[in-house]
Design an enzyme around this catalytic site. Sequence first.
Site, PDB file in Angstrom:
ATOM      1  N   ASN A   1      -3.527  -1.796 -22.903  1.00 26.13           N
ATOM      2  CA  ASN A   1      -3.282  -0.363 -23.086  1.00 26.13           C
ATOM      3  C   ASN A   1      -4.161   0.386 -22.099  1.00 26.13           C
ATOM      4  OD1 ASN A   1      -3.097   2.259 -24.004  1.00 26.13           O
ATOM      5  ND2 ASN A   1      -4.127   1.895 -25.966  1.00 26.13           N
ATOM      6  N   TRP A   2      -3.519   0.944 -21.073  1.00 28.01           N
ATOM      7  CA  TRP A   2      -4.293   1.588 -20.013  1.00 28.01           C
ATOM      8  C   TRP A   2      -4.713   3.010 -20.366  1.00 28.01           C
ATOM      9  CZ3 TRP A   2      -1.488  -0.034 -14.770  1.00 28.01           C
ATOM     10  CH2 TRP A   2      -1.653  -1.414 -14.601  1.00 28.01           C
ATOM     11  N   LYS A   3      -4.242   3.494 -21.508  1.00 24.04           N
ATOM     12  CA  LYS A   3      -4.615   4.850 -21.973  1.00 24.04           C
ATOM     13  C   LYS A   3      -4.446   5.861 -20.828  1.00 24.04           C
ATOM     14  CE  LYS A   3      -7.534   2.724 -25.413  1.00 24.04           C
ATOM     15  NZ  LYS A   3      -8.697   2.796 -26.292  1.00 24.04           N
TER      16      LYS A   3
ATOM     17  N   HIS B   1      -1.231   4.702 -32.316  1.00 25.07           N
ATOM     18  CA  HIS B   1      -2.596   4.323 -31.924  1.00 25.07           C
ATOM     19  C   HIS B   1      -3.593   5.265 -32.598  1.00 25.07           C
ATOM     20  CE1 HIS B   1      -6.150   3.711 -29.464  1.00 25.07           C
ATOM     21  NE2 HIS B   1      -5.631   2.537 -29.130  1.00 25.07           N
TER      22      HIS B   1
ATOM     23  N   GLU C   1      -6.073   6.765 -31.542  1.00 26.13           N
ATOM     24  CA  GLU C   1      -6.383   7.984 -30.777  1.00 26.13           C
ATOM     25  C   GLU C   1      -5.295   9.030 -30.971  1.00 26.13           C
ATOM     26  OE1 GLU C   1      -7.041   5.942 -27.078  1.00 26.13           O
ATOM     27  OE2 GLU C   1      -8.853   5.064 -27.940  1.00 26.13           O
TER      28      GLU C   1
ATOM     29  N   GLU D   1      -6.309  -2.564 -35.450  1.00 20.51           N
ATOM     30  CA  GLU D   1      -7.384  -2.041 -34.609  1.00 20.51           C
ATOM     31  C   GLU D   1      -8.359  -1.235 -35.459  1.00 20.51           C
ATOM     32  OE1 GLU D   1      -6.034  -1.884 -30.229  1.00 20.51           O
ATOM     33  OE2 GLU D   1      -5.624   0.029 -31.148  1.00 20.51           O
TER      34      GLU D   1
ATOM     35  N   GLY E   1     -13.354   0.765 -28.156  1.00 23.41           N
ATOM     36  CA  GLY E   1     -14.138   1.369 -27.079  1.00 23.41           C
ATOM     37  C   GLY E   1     -15.627   1.442 -27.378  1.00 23.41           C
TER      38      GLY E   1
ATOM     39  N   SER F   1     -12.405  -3.676 -28.511  1.00 26.23           N
ATOM     40  CA  SER F   1     -13.430  -4.342 -27.695  1.00 26.23           C
ATOM     41  C   SER F   1     -13.159  -5.827 -27.453  1.00 26.23           C
ATOM     42  CB  SER F   1     -14.818  -4.132 -28.320  1.00 26.23           C
ATOM     43  OG  SER F   1     -15.123  -2.751 -28.390  1.00 26.23           O
TER      44      SER F   1
ATOM     45  N   GLY G   1      -7.899  -2.536 -24.536  1.00 23.13           N
ATOM     46  CA  GLY G   1      -8.035  -1.237 -23.867  1.00 23.13           C
ATOM     47  C   GLY G   1      -8.856  -1.386 -22.597  1.00 23.13           C
ATOM     48  N   GLY G   2     -10.142  -1.048 -22.697  1.00 27.74           N
ATOM     49  CA  GLY G   2     -11.039  -1.029 -21.541  1.00 27.74           C
ATOM     50  C   GLY G   2     -10.942  -2.259 -20.649  1.00 27.74           C
TER      51      GLY G   2
HETATM   52  P1  PGA Z   1     -10.786  -1.207 -26.388  1.00 27.27           P
HETATM   53  O1  PGA Z   1      -9.467  -0.426 -26.880  1.00 27.27           O
HETATM   54  O2  PGA Z   1     -10.349  -2.588 -26.007  1.00 27.27           O
HETATM   55  O3  PGA Z   1     -11.277  -0.404 -25.208  1.00 27.27           O
HETATM   56  O4  PGA Z   1     -11.745  -1.207 -27.523  1.00 27.27           O
HETATM   57  C1  PGA Z   1      -8.499  -1.051 -27.654  1.00 27.27           C
HETATM   58  C2  PGA Z   1      -7.356  -0.085 -27.917  1.00 27.27           C
HETATM   59  O5  PGA Z   1      -7.611   1.090 -28.147  1.00 27.27           O
HETATM   60  O6  PGA Z   1      -6.171  -0.480 -27.921  1.00 27.27           O
END
Ligand code: PGA
Length: 254
Positions: A11-13, A98, A100, A170, A176, A216, A237-238
């Site tokens: 997920n490149w957000k 998600h 967020e 998640e 993050g 993470s 994500g990251g």
């Molecule tokens: P993260 O994000 O790997 O940066 O913790 C995961 C996500 O939000 O899908």
Amino acid sequence: MTNRTPLIAGNWKMFKTCPEAIETAAQLVKLLAGAREDIDVMIAPSFTALAPVSDVIKGSCVSLGAQNIFWEAQGAFTGEISPAMLVSAGCKYVIIGHSERRQYFNETDETVNKRIQAAVNNNLIPVMCVGESEKERESKNTFSVLDKQVKKGLEEFSPDDLERLVIAYEPVWAIGTGKTATSDQAQEAHQFLRSVFEKSFGNTLAKSIRILYGGSVKPNNIAELMAMPDVDGALVGGASLDPETFSNIVQFKR
Ligand code: PGA
């Protein structure tokens, strides 16, 4: 034994311009050429990069996903994106609900439900995100939160509708933050989620549904998470932003 092909999704957000996304995708395709074929791989760039990235990954083992979807087919909905637009840009998957989106953009279980319906109707594979906050975990409400998110988010669906659905567990406190759930915590939540599916939609779906862990995930913790019987992949994500790191996650050593 199950027939659950693991899925590693990036997920490149809200990162990467079009040229950056194209470059990253191209590098990833190179790094994964000849990678093992027993794992599905997906990347979800921003909307503007979907079509160009789709061209770059064509014919490779990498599939395309979007980060959101609107439920109406078309109309005066400024700023939204329709299911057909995602399909025509080359998407196979779409991330829905998600944390967020829930936290910053008023996403609710009801809107998650409508978006999943739109994905199912348009043959897109929904990746439905669920997870508890730190406060909810501390007050021992993890299971009730997961139960509610699944039941409300999937209200009125039949097991047939959900055949291709992917769930991403998640925990919000792990996204993050560098705090990964331990593999035991992940397994416990995944096992619980599978039991919710069994009660609501029957044994067949519960056994076949893929449940990803997200929060993470890094090259150094993926193997331990994937060793858990109910962990069928990861939503990253990251660590998905750097092609080499992400390819190391995909090609983790068992
Ligand atoms: P993260 O994000 O790997 O940066 O913790 C995961 C996500 O939000 O899908």
